[in-house]
Motif scaffolding. Structure first.
Motif, PDB file in Angstrom:
ATOM      1  N   ALA A   1      20.011 -17.939 -37.733  1.00 33.10           N
ATOM      2  CA  ALA A   1      18.821 -18.197 -36.912  1.00 33.10           C
ATOM      3  C   ALA A   1      18.757 -17.228 -35.733  1.00 33.10           C
ATOM      4  O   ALA A   1      17.696 -16.681 -35.421  1.00 33.10           O
ATOM      5  CB  ALA A   1      18.834 -19.645 -36.426  1.00 33.10           C
ATOM      6  N   ILE A   2      19.903 -17.020 -35.063  1.00 31.54           N
ATOM      7  CA  ILE A   2      19.925 -16.094 -33.924  1.00 31.54           C
ATOM      8  C   ILE A   2      19.637 -14.669 -34.381  1.00 31.54           C
ATOM      9  O   ILE A   2      18.878 -13.930 -33.735  1.00 31.54           O
ATOM     10  CB  ILE A   2      21.288 -16.160 -33.214  1.00 31.54           C
ATOM     11  CG1 ILE A   2      21.499 -17.532 -32.575  1.00 31.54           C
ATOM     12  CG2 ILE A   2      21.408 -15.067 -32.167  1.00 31.54           C
ATOM     13  CD1 ILE A   2      20.493 -17.862 -31.498  1.00 31.54           C
TER      14      ILE A   2
ATOM     15  N   THR B   1      17.871 -13.721 -36.998  1.00 30.60           N
ATOM     16  CA  THR B   1      16.456 -13.627 -37.349  1.00 30.60           C
ATOM     17  C   THR B   1      15.592 -13.518 -36.102  1.00 30.60           C
ATOM     18  O   THR B   1      14.643 -12.725 -36.049  1.00 30.60           O
ATOM     19  CB  THR B   1      16.026 -14.854 -38.169  1.00 30.60           C
ATOM     20  OG1 THR B   1      16.861 -14.969 -39.330  1.00 30.60           O
ATOM     21  CG2 THR B   1      14.579 -14.748 -38.599  1.00 30.60           C
ATOM     22  N   LEU B   2      15.926 -14.306 -35.081  1.00 30.30           N
ATOM     23  CA  LEU B   2      15.172 -14.245 -33.829  1.00 30.30           C
ATOM     24  C   LEU B   2      15.293 -12.873 -33.172  1.00 30.30           C
ATOM     25  O   LEU B   2      14.290 -12.270 -32.768  1.00 30.30           O
ATOM     26  CB  LEU B   2      15.677 -15.330 -32.874  1.00 30.30           C
ATOM     27  CG  LEU B   2      15.078 -15.328 -31.461  1.00 30.30           C
ATOM     28  CD1 LEU B   2      13.587 -15.627 -31.518  1.00 30.30           C
ATOM     29  CD2 LEU B   2      15.789 -16.343 -30.576  1.00 30.30           C
TER      30      LEU B   2
ATOM     31  N   THR C   1      13.303 -10.070 -34.852  1.00 26.59           N
ATOM     32  CA  THR C   1      11.848 -10.063 -34.673  1.00 26.59           C
ATOM     33  C   THR C   1      11.433  -9.670 -33.262  1.00 26.59           C
ATOM     34  O   THR C   1      10.248  -9.440 -33.016  1.00 26.59           O
ATOM     35  CB  THR C   1      11.264 -11.446 -35.000  1.00 26.59           C
ATOM     36  OG1 THR C   1      11.867 -12.433 -34.144  1.00 26.59           O
ATOM     37  CG2 THR C   1      11.535 -11.819 -36.454  1.00 26.59           C
ATOM     38  N   LEU C   2      12.391  -9.620 -32.314  1.00 33.37           N
ATOM     39  CA  LEU C   2      12.038  -9.289 -30.929  1.00 33.37           C
ATOM     40  C   LEU C   2      11.946  -7.780 -30.739  1.00 33.37           C
ATOM     41  O   LEU C   2      12.744  -7.026 -31.280  1.00 33.37           O
ATOM     42  CB  LEU C   2      13.084  -9.862 -29.967  1.00 33.37           C
ATOM     43  CG  LEU C   2      13.156 -11.383 -29.854  1.00 33.37           C
ATOM     44  CD1 LEU C   2      14.265 -11.772 -28.888  1.00 33.37           C
ATOM     45  CD2 LEU C   2      11.831 -11.975 -29.398  1.00 33.37           C
TER      46      LEU C   2
ATOM     47  N   ASP D   1       7.727 -10.623 -26.056  1.00 33.98           N
ATOM     48  CA  ASP D   1       6.768 -11.303 -26.914  1.00 33.98           C
ATOM     49  C   ASP D   1       5.945 -12.311 -26.123  1.00 33.98           C
ATOM     50  O   ASP D   1       4.762 -12.500 -26.356  1.00 33.98           O
ATOM     51  CB  ASP D   1       7.495 -12.020 -28.058  1.00 33.98           C
ATOM     52  CG  ASP D   1       7.954 -11.047 -29.130  1.00 33.98           C
ATOM     53  OD1 ASP D   1       7.668  -9.844 -28.987  1.00 33.98           O
ATOM     54  OD2 ASP D   1       8.589 -11.474 -30.103  1.00 33.98           O
TER      55      ASP D   1
END
Length: 291
Positions: A58-59, A61-62, A65-66, A72
Motif C-alpha cells: 500500500a505504501i 503504491t501510494l 503515484t505521488l 497532489d
C-alpha cells in the motif's frame, strides 16, 4: 456448611507453577505440546508476514503515484500572502519603530534587512542563477533542462533594490527619517499572477493614517514591478535556487514621523479584501521614527 478450602503453601504454589511450565507426564510446555507450539508459531509468523507485505504494498503504491515535484493535495489560497521586512511583529500588528538617535535601535533594523537579503547577494545569484531570462515574459518550463534534473531560476540581484539595497546606504535609511521596507509575495506552485504578461504585478503603498507625515514614497525596482519572468514557481525540488522577487519602498517621514501604511501587490488575479486573512494580497504595518 461446606468445608473451608485448604490454603496452599508457597512451596505448593511454586510446584504447581513448575508443573504448568513443564508437564513431564504429558510432555507439555506451558499447556501445549511442542507440535502445537510449532503450529501456532507458524500461524502467527505467516499472519504478520502477510500483514507486513500488504502494508508495504500500500505504501509503495501510494509513493509511486505521488509526484515529488508537485503536491497532489495542497491547501492553497486563491491569492498569495504578502510580507514586509523588517519583520518586527507586535502582538496584533506589525510595528516598525526605531530611534534615529539610538544606534542600537536602528542597527537592529539594518541587521534584520542584511540577514534577509543575504541570499540575494549579487555574487551568489550570478553563480547559482546564471540563466539569461527574458524580461517581461513568463518563464514557462515544461522540461527539466537545468543541472541535476532541475528547472532554471531567474536571478534577482540585491543591487536591483537601488538605494534600498544596502550598498549605497548600509543603514537602509534607518539612521534618519528615510527608512526602507522590503515587500515580498509568498510562493504558490504554478501560480501566474496575471492572465497576460504585458502588465506586470506591482506594489502600491497607501497611507491609511498619518498621511501628512509621509512626504514621498519611492519604489525599487522602478514602479515597484515584479517582473513576470519570476513566475511560475515550480517548487523547492524543481527550483532549489529560486528566490522571490522583491520590491523595496523608501519613505520620507516628516512631521510626527508616524504612519499606518498598507502595501498591496496589484494584479488582476490577486485579491486583497479577504476578511479572514488580513495578509492575503496585502500587508499593513505601522512605521514610526523616534528622536
Amino acid at each position: 456448611m461446606a468445608a473451608l478450602k485448604e490454603k496452599r503453601t508457597c512451596g505448593q504454589r511454586c510446584e504447581d507453577f513448575g508443573h504448568f511450565v513443564w508437564d513431564s507426564d504429558e510432555g507439555k510446555f506451558m499447556g501445549r505440546t511442542p507440535e502445537k507450539w510449532v503450529y501456532i508459531s507458524l500461524y502467527y509468523v505467516s499472519f504478520y508476514a502477510v500483514m507486513t507485505s500488504l502494508f508495504s504494498l500500500a505504501i509503495w503504491t501510494l509513493m509511486y503515484t505521488l509526484d515529488p515535484y508537485t503536491p497532489d493535495y495542497q491547501d492553497r489560497l486563491a491569492s498569495p500572502g504578502v510580507m514586509v521586512w523588517p519583520d518586527t511583529y507586535g502582538e496584533e500588528v506589525i510595528e516598525i519603530t526605531y530611534n534615529t538617535s539610538d544606534k542600537a535601535s536602528w542597527m537592529k533594523m539594518t541587521k534584520i534587512l542584511n540577514e534577509f537579503l543575504e541570499p540575494y547577494n549579487d555574487t551568489k545569484q550570478l553563480e547559482c542563477n546564471n540563466y539569461n531570462c527574458t524580461k517581461g515574459k513568463y518563464f514557462l518550463q515544461k522540461h527539466f533542462l537545468g543541472p541535476h534534473h532541475t528547472k532554471y531560476s531567474c536571478p534577482f540581484l540585491q543591487s536591483m533594490l537601488g538605494p534600498c539595497s544596502g550598498f549605497e546606504d548600509p543603514t537602509f535609511g534607518y539612521n534618519c527619517s528615510m527608512p526602507c521596507v522590503i515587500i515580498k509575495m509568498n510562493r504558490i506552485i504554478n501560480y501566474l499572477p496575471t492572465n497576460r504578461t504585458d502588465v506586470a504585478p506591482y506594489v502600491n503603498c497607501t497611507v491609511l493614517e498619518g498621511e501628512g507625515n509621509v512626504a514621498k514614497m519611492e519604489y525599487f525596482p522602478e514602479n515597484g514591478n515584479m517582473d513576470p519572468s519570476y513566475f511560475p514557481y515550480y517548487g523547492r525540488l524543481a527550483q532549489p535556487s529560486y528566490v522571490n522577487p522583491l520590491v523595496a519602498v523608501r519613505f520620507s517621514l516628516v512631521g510626527a514621523k508616524h504612519a499606518k501604511i498598507q502595501c498591496r501587490v496589484v494584479s488582476e488575479k490577486i485579491s486583497y479584501e479577504n476578511y479572514h486573512d488580513p495578509y492575503e494580497g496585502k500587508v499593513i504595518f505601522h512605521l514610526k521614527a523616534l528622536k
